[in-house]
Write a protein that holds these residues in place. Sequence first.
Motif, short mmCIF file in Angstrom:
data_model
loop_
_atom_site.label_atom_id
_atom_site.label_comp_id
_atom_site.label_asym_id
_atom_site.label_seq_id
_atom_site.Cartn_x
_atom_site.Cartn_y
_atom_site.Cartn_z
N LYS A 1 42.37 26.94 45.73
CA LYS A 1 41.21 27.38 46.50
C LYS A 1 41.48 28.70 47.21
N THR A 2 42.75 29.01 47.45
CA THR A 2 43.12 30.24 48.15
C THR A 2 43.77 31.19 47.16
N PRO A 3 43.24 32.40 47.02
CA PRO A 3 43.74 33.31 45.99
C PRO A 3 45.04 34.02 46.36
N GLN A 4 45.77 34.36 45.32
CA GLN A 4 46.90 35.27 45.48
C GLN A 4 46.92 36.19 44.27
N PRO A 5 47.60 37.34 44.38
CA PRO A 5 47.61 38.29 43.26
C PRO A 5 48.08 37.63 41.96
N GLY A 6 47.36 37.94 40.88
CA GLY A 6 47.69 37.37 39.58
C GLY A 6 46.88 36.15 39.22
N ASP A 7 46.20 35.56 40.20
CA ASP A 7 45.34 34.41 39.90
C ASP A 7 44.15 34.85 39.05
N VAL A 8 43.60 33.90 38.31
CA VAL A 8 42.37 34.11 37.54
C VAL A 8 41.23 33.57 38.42
N PHE A 9 40.27 34.44 38.75
CA PHE A 9 39.14 33.95 39.55
C PHE A 9 38.05 33.44 38.62
N ILE A 10 37.34 32.42 39.09
CA ILE A 10 36.27 31.78 38.32
C ILE A 10 34.98 31.82 39.14
N MET A 11 33.94 32.39 38.56
CA MET A 11 32.62 32.40 39.20
C MET A 11 31.68 31.53 38.36
N ASP A 12 30.80 30.82 39.06
CA ASP A 12 29.86 29.90 38.40
C ASP A 12 28.44 30.29 38.79
N PHE A 13 27.66 30.73 37.80
CA PHE A 13 26.27 31.13 38.04
C PHE A 13 25.28 30.05 37.61
N ASN A 14 25.79 28.83 37.41
CA ASN A 14 24.97 27.69 37.00
C ASN A 14 24.47 27.81 35.56
N ASN A 15 24.03 26.69 35.02
CA ASN A 15 23.54 26.61 33.64
C ASN A 15 24.57 27.09 32.63
N GLY A 16 25.85 26.89 32.94
CA GLY A 16 26.92 27.23 32.00
C GLY A 16 27.37 28.67 32.04
N ALA A 17 26.73 29.49 32.87
CA ALA A 17 27.09 30.91 32.95
C ALA A 17 28.17 31.13 33.99
#
Length: 152
Positions: A86-102
């Motif tokens: 839940k807390t980012p650090q350099p090198g992490d892959v961020f994930i965004m969710d725009f709903n409906n599978g996007a």
Amino acid sequence: MTLTQKTLEIATAQIGVEEIPRNSNSGPEVEIYLRSVGLSKGYAWCMAFVYWCTQKAALQINAKNPLKKTAGVLDQYNSRPLLVKKTPQPGDVFIMDFNNGAGHTGFVEKVTGTTIYTIEGNTNDAGGREGYKVARRKRDIKSVKGFLRLQN
């Protein structure tokens, strides 16, 4: 060098890669990213970019790629619960969710307060999820669903 460090190094070297023609989800480099997850040109490629960078890094340092071979952002997130943070650090892959599978994804380059500085594929100067290039962006951590850590 760690998998995280090598992956970020490879992602950084891709900054400036663009689709040819723009907004086509194709072009020499873009098609290499897509082929790394078993797809041909014409597909959204932000997750393919993340997978390709990680796979290339893993091969170079003789490590295992912890990511699933998929172009699906939410598929990747849902299939790798042990990597989720839940807390980012350099090198992490961020994930965004725009709903409906996007979704949209990329790498965290640095974290400053509530802002992450990223390297993303298939984005644009406005930070869109359907862009045409690999570029640096900055995003509010609150806009992100979660982070995948390539290694502990």
